[in-house]
Design an enzyme around this catalytic site. Structure first.
Site, PDB file in Angstrom:
ATOM      1  N   HIS A 179       0.843  -1.196   0.000  1.00  0.00           N
ATOM      2  CA  HIS A 179       0.000   0.000   0.000  1.00  0.00           C
ATOM      3  C   HIS A 179       0.877   1.245   0.000  1.00  0.00           C
ATOM      4  O   HIS A 179       2.051   1.198   0.402  1.00  0.00           O
ATOM      5  CB  HIS A 179      -0.903   0.050   1.242  1.00  0.00           C
ATOM      6  CG  HIS A 179      -2.006  -0.953   1.262  1.00  0.00           C
ATOM      7  ND1 HIS A 179      -2.203  -1.813   2.321  1.00  0.00           N
ATOM      8  CD2 HIS A 179      -2.986  -1.237   0.361  1.00  0.00           C
ATOM      9  CE1 HIS A 179      -3.252  -2.580   2.072  1.00  0.00           C
ATOM     10  NE2 HIS A 179      -3.745  -2.250   0.901  1.00  0.00           N
ATOM     11  N   CYS A 273      -1.637   1.292   9.514  1.00  0.00           N
ATOM     12  CA  CYS A 273      -2.487   0.203   9.041  1.00  0.00           C
ATOM     13  C   CYS A 273      -3.510  -0.226  10.095  1.00  0.00           C
ATOM     14  O   CYS A 273      -4.609  -0.662   9.755  1.00  0.00           O
ATOM     15  CB  CYS A 273      -1.637  -1.009   8.669  1.00  0.00           C
ATOM     16  SG  CYS A 273      -0.577  -0.763   7.231  1.00  0.00           S
TER      17      CYS A 273
END
Length: 290
Positions: A179, A273
């Site tokens: 990501h 996250c």
């Protein structure tokens, strides 16, 4: 301060405004089975009891900093649920649920939607194409989006239609990059933490034109060094193992709050996250009041 316990509105206009409300989920059922990212391929398993204690220490720190922490109930079939950032995100006052690409994670959005509905929230925006919150960074009137294996250009176009008053900068990520927030995080209005080799020349130039960059090394990035969490007032929660990186942050004027997350990072994520911010103060409003 506002009554955060009663707050039902959302607000996230930056990645660094003072964090007031956040959603997390305990790694009670965390396991590595399908190995759906590059980091997981280097590890055989998770010591759940260690991961739970590290996560509880992290949550305790958030609460000590005056942040209201909401818990999304852990479901035994959802082994990646600790990474709440991926399943949803807030831009301005709009709440979005992600569209997960990996089958093992698709059930997480249903749990998030059920939790949102329990708060009498009916303004939830959705996507038809894959997009995950780890690829979305909010920078006032700009949105930075990672074009990765988890976020498609079709979803980027959907987001542009949903947020027509914001500029959208798309950053293509190197193969193997999970990501955007694994390789780029915005620390304040002028500073970012990033791993240069994750970007194309064009993307890296765009980042450098916007921010003064604190670079992370390849080893720091593999061990989730860039995946810090800014909680406001120049405070940054960072992995305790990254002494060089933390010293670099301190030299730039940030207060580093070190936390051991060594077990959780084995699954491919760290502090950003593991948090879904629901409400941040807008630093532009704070500045206007001074």
């Amino acid at each position: 301060m506002k009554d955060t316990a009663a707050r039902t509105a959302f607000n996230c206009s930056t990645e660094y405004g003072q964090l007031l409300d956040v959603l997390v989920s305990e790694p009670r059922h965390m396991r590595i089975e399908a190995k759906i990212n590059e980091t997981q391929k280097h590890y055989e398993g998770i010591q759940t009891n260690v991961a739970l204690q590290q996560h509880r220490d992290f949550v305790h720190l958030l609460k000590e900093e005056g942040i209201t922490v909401h818990q999304l109930p852990s479901k035994s079939s959802l082994h990646e649920q600790v990474f709440t950032r991926d399943i949803g995100f807030v831009i301005g006052s709009h709440f979005y649920t992600s569209s997960m690409k990996e089958d093992v994670r698709k059930g997480e959005t249903s749990e998030l939607t059920a939790w949102m509905n329990s708060r009498d929230t009916n303004d939830i925006r959705t996507f038809h194409h894959p997009i995950e919150g780890g690829d979305v960074l909010v920078d006032a009137n700009t949105i930075w989006i990672g074009h990765s294996g988890r976020t498609s250009m079709e979803a980027v176009q959907e987001l542009k239609q949903q947020e027509p008053d914001r500029d959208v900068n798309v950053l293509s990520l190197a193969d193997g990059t999970l990501h955007l927030d694994c390789v780029l995080n915005i620390l304040d209005a002028h500073t970012a933490l990033a791993y240069p080799e994750a970007f194309t020349d064009e993307g890296w130039q765009l980042i450098q034109e916007r921010f003064e960059v604190i670079p992370a090394t390849k080893d720091e990035t593999f061990h989730m060094g860039p995946n810090v969490l800014s909680i406001g007032r120049n405070k940054v929660i960072s992995l305790s193992r990254h002494t060089r990186l933390n010293e670099s942050l301190e030299k730039k004027g940030f207060e580093v709050l070190p936390v051991d997350f060594s077990e959780i990072i084995k699954s491919g994520g760290a502090f950003r996250c593991c948090t879904l911010p629901l409400y941040r103060e807008d630093p532009r409003d704070t500045a206007a009041q001074l």
